[in-house]
Design a protein around this motif. Structure first.
Motif, short mmCIF file in Angstrom:
data_model
loop_
_atom_site.label_atom_id
_atom_site.label_comp_id
_atom_site.label_asym_id
_atom_site.label_seq_id
_atom_site.Cartn_x
_atom_site.Cartn_y
_atom_site.Cartn_z
N GLY A 160 -65.49 27.38 18.18
CA GLY A 160 -66.34 26.21 19.17
C GLY A 160 -65.56 25.44 18.81
N LEU A 161 -66.00 25.01 17.89
CA LEU A 161 -65.68 23.01 17.90
C LEU A 161 -64.62 22.15 16.91
CD1 LEU A 161 -66.64 20.67 18.05
CD2 LEU A 161 -68.22 20.72 16.07
N PHE A 162 -64.56 23.09 15.40
CA PHE A 162 -63.79 22.53 14.69
C PHE A 162 -62.21 22.54 14.23
CE2 PHE A 162 -68.04 22.66 11.94
CZ PHE A 162 -67.71 20.57 12.51
N GLY A 163 -62.17 24.11 15.18
CA GLY A 163 -60.35 24.29 15.55
C GLY A 163 -60.32 23.83 16.47
N LEU A 164 -61.04 23.26 17.50
CA LEU A 164 -60.23 23.18 18.52
C LEU A 164 -59.59 21.93 18.61
CD1 LEU A 164 -63.50 23.11 20.96
CD2 LEU A 164 -61.43 24.99 21.18
N HIS A 165 -59.36 20.94 17.69
CA HIS A 165 -58.23 19.49 17.90
C HIS A 165 -58.48 18.86 16.42
CE1 HIS A 165 -56.42 16.11 18.36
NE2 HIS A 165 -55.98 16.48 19.61
N GLN A 166 -57.35 18.31 15.38
CA GLN A 166 -57.00 18.41 14.30
C GLN A 166 -57.85 16.40 14.38
OE1 GLN A 166 -53.39 16.98 13.08
NE2 GLN A 166 -54.31 16.55 11.43
N GLN A 167 -59.16 16.24 15.38
CA GLN A 167 -59.23 14.57 15.25
C GLN A 167 -60.53 15.13 16.05
OE1 GLN A 167 -57.96 11.82 14.66
NE2 GLN A 167 -56.70 12.55 13.78
N LEU A 168 -61.53 14.73 15.22
CA LEU A 168 -63.56 15.48 15.93
C LEU A 168 -63.25 15.36 16.77
CD1 LEU A 168 -65.70 17.67 15.01
CD2 LEU A 168 -66.53 15.65 13.19
N ASP A 169 -63.29 13.90 17.43
CA ASP A 169 -64.03 13.25 18.68
C ASP A 169 -63.50 14.12 20.10
OD1 ASP A 169 -61.20 11.95 17.76
OD2 ASP A 169 -61.98 9.87 18.57
N THR A 170 -61.78 14.10 19.73
CA THR A 170 -61.27 15.35 20.44
C THR A 170 -62.00 16.40 20.64
OG1 THR A 170 -59.74 13.34 20.30
CG2 THR A 170 -59.19 16.04 21.96
N ALA A 171 -61.70 16.77 19.57
CA ALA A 171 -62.47 18.22 19.63
C ALA A 171 -63.78 18.57 20.34
CB ALA A 171 -62.13 18.97 18.35
N TRP A 172 -64.85 17.92 19.97
CA TRP A 172 -66.15 17.82 20.49
C TRP A 172 -65.86 18.00 22.05
CZ3 TRP A 172 -70.86 18.83 18.12
CH2 TRP A 172 -72.09 18.30 19.15
N GLU A 173 -65.62 16.65 22.40
CA GLU A 173 -65.09 16.60 24.46
C GLU A 173 -64.56 17.98 24.60
OE1 GLU A 173 -66.28 13.86 25.79
OE2 GLU A 173 -67.24 13.53 23.79
N THR A 174 -63.36 18.36 24.20
CA THR A 174 -63.13 19.66 24.50
C THR A 174 -63.79 20.84 24.36
OG1 THR A 174 -60.42 18.61 23.75
CG2 THR A 174 -61.24 21.59 23.98
N MET A 175 -64.92 21.00 23.47
CA MET A 175 -65.92 22.18 23.56
C MET A 175 -67.44 21.91 24.65
SD MET A 175 -69.63 22.60 22.89
CE MET A 175 -70.10 20.99 21.38
N LYS A 176 -67.67 20.50 25.18
CA LYS A 176 -68.46 19.99 25.90
C LYS A 176 -67.46 20.45 27.40
CE LYS A 176 -71.73 18.93 25.93
NZ LYS A 176 -72.33 17.53 26.03
N GLN A 177 -66.50 20.51 28.00
CA GLN A 177 -65.35 20.40 28.55
C GLN A 177 -65.36 21.88 28.95
OE1 GLN A 177 -61.65 18.56 28.80
NE2 GLN A 177 -62.48 16.55 29.05
N HIS A 223 -66.38 12.44 9.30
CA HIS A 223 -66.89 13.65 10.65
C HIS A 223 -68.53 13.74 10.89
CE1 HIS A 223 -62.73 15.65 10.27
NE2 HIS A 223 -62.78 15.03 10.79
N ILE A 224 -69.49 13.61 9.60
CA ILE A 224 -70.85 13.38 9.92
C ILE A 224 -70.99 11.73 11.14
CG2 ILE A 224 -73.05 12.52 8.72
CD1 ILE A 224 -71.87 15.37 8.57
N HIS A 225 -70.24 10.59 11.25
CA HIS A 225 -70.37 9.48 11.67
C HIS A 225 -70.16 9.90 12.92
CE1 HIS A 225 -71.83 6.53 8.35
NE2 HIS A 225 -70.68 6.87 8.06
N ILE A 226 -69.10 10.71 13.18
CA ILE A 226 -68.80 11.12 14.64
C ILE A 226 -69.67 12.17 15.39
CG2 ILE A 226 -67.16 12.82 15.98
CD1 ILE A 226 -65.17 10.96 14.19
N LEU A 227 -70.18 12.87 14.18
CA LEU A 227 -70.86 14.41 14.54
C LEU A 227 -72.29 13.78 15.77
CD1 LEU A 227 -70.31 17.05 12.98
CD2 LEU A 227 -69.18 16.83 15.49
N ASN A 228 -73.15 11.96 14.03
CA ASN A 228 -74.01 11.56 14.19
C ASN A 228 -74.29 11.11 16.03
OD1 ASN A 228 -75.35 12.35 12.51
ND2 ASN A 228 -74.74 9.94 11.65
N THR A 229 -73.40 10.94 16.76
CA THR A 229 -73.65 10.67 18.26
C THR A 229 -72.72 11.18 19.27
OG1 THR A 229 -71.07 9.77 18.52
CG2 THR A 229 -72.40 8.21 17.38
N ARG A 230 -73.08 12.77 18.58
CA ARG A 230 -72.66 13.59 19.78
C ARG A 230 -73.83 14.82 19.09
NH1 ARG A 230 -68.36 10.89 18.27
NH2 ARG A 230 -66.87 10.15 19.64
#
Length: 230
Positions: free
Chosen positions: A201-218, A20-27
């Motif tokens: 706001g983030l972690f509960g939006l989707h099981q996949q964190l990269d998808t959760a992040w994109e959902t949050m930004k949208q 998850h940190i590797h995913i968040l490092n790019t976002r």
């Protein structure tokens, strides 16, 4: 100023810490780490050891929110030694030594912020607002994630912004608590700059964190699209 997003890592799935940190490092723009001692609030969360492990995986700024009854130099230094970029304190527990503590943190080449609980007025910070780097407004009572948003804090955010602009201060404005699709617009309109995003706001939006992040930004873009940037 563009919105800044700071994931609250007490809300992440620690069984997937490295992934998850590797995913968040790019976002993410920065990271938010809550350190609770079980006394100031009735919860115990992360620690300087966690900060040390996080620092091995990222060069992003790490903001440490100290919720401790006695956050004197030993705990502050432990967080800075572990890799903290900013230490945020509650004024109620450091008022007696506040100028010495601010000076000490800055001498360690670390930024310092102060956190206002819902019942704590901004006036508490009057004597040293010009010295600090961050004001964080809690929109929930501190200690536990998932609490309901306290709408009265929108006025406090506006007050902090007004003081900042009137006095020409450089501190950033941050909100901690219930930053999500239901509050993004109100927080942006009030003048918030940094959004601490947790379960809702983030972690509960989707099981996949990269998808959760994109959902949050949208969701954020949708809710704030009509607000002029300041």
């Amino acid at each position: 100023m563009s919105a800044i997003f700071s994931p609250s890592l007490m809300c992440m799935d620690l069984t997937h810490f490295r992934e998850h940190i590797h995913i968040l490092n790019t976002r993410a723009d920065r990271y938010h780490v809550d350190v609770m001692d079980g006394h100031y609030v009735k919860n115990i969360t992360l620690s300087p050891f966690f900060i040390e492990q996080l620092r091995k995986l990222t060069d992003k700024p790490i903001d440490v929110h100290l919720m401790a009854e006695s956050p004197q130099e030993f705990l502050i230094d432990a967080c800075i030694d572990a890799g903290a970029s900013m230490v945020c304190l509650h004024p109620e527990v450091v008022q007696r030594d506040v100028f010495r503590i601010i000076r000490h943190i800055h001498q360690r080449d670390c930024e310092v912020g102060f956190v206002l609980n819902p019942a704590t007025p901004i006036a508490v910070l009057d004597s040293y607002l010009h010295l600090i780097d961050r004001v964080t407004i809690m929109t929930i009572d501190p200690g536990f994630a998932g609490q309901p948003f306290i709408k009265e804090m929108l006025q406090k955010i506006k007050q902090v912004k007004e003081v900042k602009e009137k006095k020409g201060y450089s501190f950033s404005i941050e909100v901690d608590g219930s930053c999500n699709e239901h509050t993004f617009r109100q927080l942006a309109e009030a003048g918030n700059e940094i959004y601490i995003i947790g379960n809702s706001g983030l972690f509960g939006l989707h099981q996949q964190l990269d998808t959760a992040w994109e959902t949050m930004k949208q969701l954020f873009s949708k809710e704030t699209a009509s607000i002029e940037s300041h």
